[in-house]
Design a protein around this motif. Structure first.
Motif, mmCIF file in Angstrom:
data_model
loop_
_atom_site.group_PDB
_atom_site.id
_atom_site.type_symbol
_atom_site.label_atom_id
_atom_site.label_comp_id
_atom_site.label_asym_id
_atom_site.label_seq_id
_atom_site.Cartn_x
_atom_site.Cartn_y
_atom_site.Cartn_z
ATOM 1 N N GLY A 270 60.752 35.982 78.620
ATOM 2 C CA GLY A 270 60.298 35.736 79.861
ATOM 3 C C GLY A 270 61.081 34.801 80.761
ATOM 4 N N THR A 271 60.200 33.737 81.244
ATOM 5 C CA THR A 271 60.677 32.958 82.023
ATOM 6 C C THR A 271 61.994 31.992 81.368
ATOM 7 O OG1 THR A 271 59.140 32.514 83.737
ATOM 8 C CG2 THR A 271 60.112 30.703 83.173
ATOM 9 N N ILE B 199 64.295 28.842 72.982
ATOM 10 C CA ILE B 199 63.773 27.916 74.020
ATOM 11 C C ILE B 199 62.373 28.711 74.444
ATOM 12 C CG2 ILE B 199 64.353 27.679 76.634
ATOM 13 C CD1 ILE B 199 67.384 28.737 75.776
ATOM 14 N N GLN C 73 58.608 27.216 76.243
ATOM 15 C CA GLN C 73 57.617 26.181 76.593
ATOM 16 C C GLN C 73 56.543 25.896 75.531
ATOM 17 O OE1 GLN C 73 54.370 24.322 77.825
ATOM 18 N NE2 GLN C 73 53.846 26.389 77.702
ATOM 19 N N VAL D 252 49.304 29.961 83.777
ATOM 20 C CA VAL D 252 50.128 30.921 83.051
ATOM 21 C C VAL D 252 51.406 31.252 83.459
ATOM 22 C CG1 VAL D 252 50.103 33.552 82.829
ATOM 23 C CG2 VAL D 252 47.864 32.061 82.324
ATOM 24 N N ALA D 253 51.567 31.046 84.836
ATOM 25 C CA ALA D 253 52.886 31.337 85.402
ATOM 26 C C ALA D 253 53.827 30.012 85.077
ATOM 27 C CB ALA D 253 52.999 31.683 86.573
ATOM 28 N N SER D 254 54.837 30.054 84.598
ATOM 29 C CA SER D 254 55.886 28.874 84.039
ATOM 30 C C SER D 254 56.431 28.405 85.341
ATOM 31 C CB SER D 254 56.519 29.311 82.987
ATOM 32 O OG SER D 254 57.183 28.173 82.333
ATOM 33 N N LEU E 133 59.912 37.484 88.806
ATOM 34 C CA LEU E 133 58.851 37.596 87.847
ATOM 35 C C LEU E 133 57.557 36.780 88.412
ATOM 36 C CD1 LEU E 133 57.990 38.179 84.887
ATOM 37 C CD2 LEU E 133 58.785 36.104 84.438
ATOM 38 N N GLU F 110 53.899 38.365 88.711
ATOM 39 C CA GLU F 110 52.921 38.123 87.742
ATOM 40 C C GLU F 110 51.586 37.490 88.366
ATOM 41 O OE1 GLU F 110 54.126 35.381 83.838
ATOM 42 O OE2 GLU F 110 55.138 34.584 85.701
ATOM 43 N N VAL G 87 52.128 33.888 74.000
ATOM 44 C CA VAL G 87 52.116 35.121 73.492
ATOM 45 C C VAL G 87 52.452 34.919 71.991
ATOM 46 C CG1 VAL G 87 53.120 37.487 73.650
ATOM 47 C CG2 VAL G 87 52.937 36.284 75.584
HETATM 48 O O1 M6R Z 1 55.678 29.883 75.917
HETATM 49 P P1 M6R Z 1 57.314 30.382 75.955
HETATM 50 O O2 M6R Z 1 58.226 29.688 76.999
HETATM 51 O O3 M6R Z 1 58.254 31.000 75.038
HETATM 52 O O4 M6R Z 1 56.877 31.814 76.742
HETATM 53 C C1 M6R Z 1 57.756 32.870 77.195
HETATM 54 C C2 M6R Z 1 57.104 33.926 78.168
HETATM 55 O O5 M6R Z 1 55.991 34.478 77.579
HETATM 56 C C3 M6R Z 1 56.581 33.136 79.460
HETATM 57 O O6 M6R Z 1 57.637 32.081 80.168
HETATM 58 C C4 M6R Z 1 56.129 34.146 80.711
HETATM 59 O O7 M6R Z 1 57.101 35.156 80.756
HETATM 60 C C5 M6R Z 1 55.398 33.590 81.630
HETATM 61 N N1 M6R Z 1 54.353 34.219 82.019
HETATM 62 C C6 M6R Z 1 56.164 33.233 82.716
HETATM 63 O O8 M6R Z 1 55.786 32.645 83.922
#
Ligand code: M6R
Length: 614
Positions: free
Chosen positions: A308-309, A353, A355, A405-407, A490, A494, A611
């Motif tokens: 994702g992000t 990488i 979050q 939720v949105a990074s 994205l 989202e 996730v």
């Molecule tokens: O926790 P993570 O950075 O590993 O998560 C990765 C993606 O699930 C996360 O960036 C996702 O795409 C978000 N919903 C983005 O806003």
């Protein structure tokens, strides 16, 4: 994804559990439930477990517990994000066996639940469609008066992943928790313990925590706990102190966490770079790389694994590593990497990488890379998370708790840390002192420039009002701004649920341009860099197709106004650093659009923050 909170101590469990569930809301969920061992006059004499579940928000559950006898100082609670079985009250956790004596909350997936059901559970009344309930029945079946033994025996039959907490009415001073592939943390308070899927629901009570590792089981009592490893040996584990505090988990006057987090970027960007560079030497020094200079010289390939992000931040890292360090760099979406045959050797440096540090695909991909002999490092936000602990080094991005939720702020901080890594490697060979110093000077100026963009929030809201009813959007960027386009797209999809696509500008005429019409607005990042003229030509092509154009352009580029319907100006900076600025207007546009459309901005439908299943 699903969240767990459990409590054992001498306070009333109900408010702790309900507030804990609220702290877990950010992970994404569709139902919730709670179970407390009921007491009478402070004595757990009735040995009865009271269970309440609700679909929808925690508020629904909070309404349902009113008037129920949830008086007791031991309990477990759960937010469920549906995997096996639809969103129903019956499918919500906690689950029980045939009687209500045993309750379980569980994150993860029991892959062989059908086999287990057939083999052991003939005659059991299965009420839900979940894999977790099968586990509840299995533990119930093996229960002979000792919950720990029953959990152990049941788990020895299980194939899959779990973070689980179980309690039994016959042993009312005990919680048993186990972890395999789904995180669990024990919070150590004064004569009380918390057990949760992450630290957020316990921060208001304690910041002393113990992270369980895969295969470990915790037996938690009123004033003591024991942890056992996979071989059932008792082990001692370090108590870690978490710096994040409860205040960071509050809205602090902002209407949404997402807006708070967008506006936090100037501050947390400073936290990401502070103390990690040497301006005089024009280089970064990220000690977490944990490699000798000789080992760093041997790196011939870098692989950046993320989802994702985080994968778009990784793409910025690719440009930086290739340009500054001259090291061939690939970005792999972790969910794909783990199922192909990646070529990895001892000269490959792999960064995971993330979050959350818990993303199942990223974790599995890193494990695969490690197995194949790569140097594996983490670039992670959540302190003590699985990726942070399983990698052989790495760097925290110091973005603070990201609860929407949105990074947003994690993305810009990931990109900043990757830039620092690329500079550190670059200064070993091809980057001059002057270039290194220039890059660092620009990086230090970024927080102030970010603030200038954030000041345009109201203006961007006006744009959101103008464009909010369009059904489709394109986001275009070239070079290092292509990942910015991907991230802008994205963010919009989202949280506003509007369809959007992102392309490199030069790719449009190879197909997507066929979609353009006056009903298909295009956001194009056309800042002053080496690809400016190329991007400008692409924008001209769009203009000729009469699609509305919104440009992200460099301050002073007056010609942008003639080309576009609307322009958002950003301060000039070095090309490699541009994404740290150019992403912000797109975050704000997505945010304002979603708010205007009445969306649940912080908890968009179907999405989970972390996730933790494949
Ligand atoms: O926790 P993570 O950075 O590993 O998560 C990765 C993606 O699930 C996360 O960036 C996702 O795409 C978000 N919903 C983005 O806003």
């Amino acid at each position: 994804m699903c969240g767990i909170i459990g409590y054992i101590g001498n306070k009333q469990a109900l408010p702790i559990l309900i507030n804990g569930l609220r702290r877990l809301e950010y992970r994404g969920y569709d139902s919730a439930g709670i179970a407390v061992i009921e007491e009478e006059k402070g004595v757990r004499s009735k040995e009865k477990i009271v269970r309440v579940k609700a679909i929808g928000k925690i508020d629904e559950l909070a309404k349902k517990v009113v008037g129920k006898d949830l008086i007791g100082t031991i309990g477990i609670a759960h937010t469920r994000w549906a995997t096996h079985g639809g969103v129903t009250e019956v499918n919500a956790h906690p689950h029980t066996g045939c009687t209500d004596d045993l309750v379980i909350v569980h994150n993860g997936i029991i892959e062989n639940y059908r086999e287990l059901k057939e083999k052991y559970l003939a005659g059991h009344e299965i009420k839900s469609q979940t894999d977790t309930e099968i586990l509840a029945h299995l533990i119930e079946l093996f229960y002979k008066g000792d919950l720990l033994s029953a959990v152990r025996e049941a788990l020895s039959q299980v194939r899959g992943t779990y973070g689980l907490v179980v309690m039994h009415a016959s042993e009312p001073n005990r919680l048993v928790a186990a972890r395999l592939g789904s995180p669990l943390v024990i919070g150590v308070g004064e004569g009380e313990y918390y057990i949760a899927s992450d630290t957020s629901p316990m921060l208001a009570h304690t910041r002393n925590v113990i992270f369980l590792d895969d295969g470990e089981i915790a037996d938690i009592g009123l004033n003591k706990f024991e942890i056992f490893n996979v071989a059932s040996e008792k082990i001692n584990k370090d108590v870690n102190h978490i710096d994040w505090d409860e205040a960071q988990a509050q809205l602090s006057g902002f209407p949404h966490f997402m807006l708070k987090e967008i506006f936090a970027q100037p501050t947390v960007m400073q936290d990401a770079v502070r103390g990690r560079y040497n301006l005089e030497e024009g280089t970064a020094h990220l000690g977490g790389i944990n490699m000798t200079v000789e080992e760093m010289h041997k790196v011939k390939r870098v692989i950046l694994l993320a989802c994702g992000t985080a994968s778009y931040a990784a793409m910025i890292g690719k440009y930086a590593f290739e340009r500054l360090a001259g090291i061939s760099t690939e970005v792999d979406v972790a969910s794909e990497f783990r199922y192909r045959d990646p070529i990895i050797d001892e000269n490959t440096l792999v960064f995971g990488i993330s979050q959350s540090g818990e993303t199942a695909d990223t974790l599995a991909a890193l494990r695969e890379a490690k197995r194949k002999g790569a140097f594996v490092r983490g670039i992670v936000n959540v302190v003590g998370s699985t990726i942070a602990r399983e990698t052989d080094g790495g760097t925290y991005i110091h973005a603070g708790p990201e609860l929407a939720v949105a990074s947003t702020k994690a993305y810009t901080n990931m990109a900043a840390v990757l830039l620092l890594y690329a500079l550190q490697f670059g200064r070993l060979n091809r980057v001059s002192l002057a270039t290194g110093q220039r890059l660092l000077t620009e990086l230090r100026a970024i927080p102030e420039k970010m603030k200038q963009i954030l000041e345009q929030s109201e203006k961007i809201k006006v744009l959101a009002e103008k464009y909010k009813n369009y059904k489709d959007f394109f986001f275009l960027g070239r070079g290092i701004n292509f990942p910015v386009a991907l991230e802008g797209s994205l963010k919009l999809k989202e949280i506003s649920y509007i369809h959007s696509e992102a392309y490199p500008g030069g790719e449009m005429k190879h197909g997507p341009i066929a979609l353009l019409s006056p009903d298909f607005p295009v956001f194009a990042i056309m800042t002053k860099n080496q690809l400016y003229d190329k991007m400008r030509s692409n924008v001209e092509e769009i203009k000729a197709r009469k699609a509305p154009i919104v440009l992200i352009a460099t301050e002073g580029d007056e010609s942008a106004k003639e080309l576009a319907n609307d322009v958002i100006f950003v301060p000039p900076t070095m090309e490699l650093i541009e994404p740290l600025l150019n992403t912000l207007p797109l975050q704000l546009f997505a945010y304002h659009t979603a708010v205007l459309l009445g969306r649940d901005v912080d908890r968009p439908r179907n999405l989970a923050k972390s996730v933790t299943v494949e």
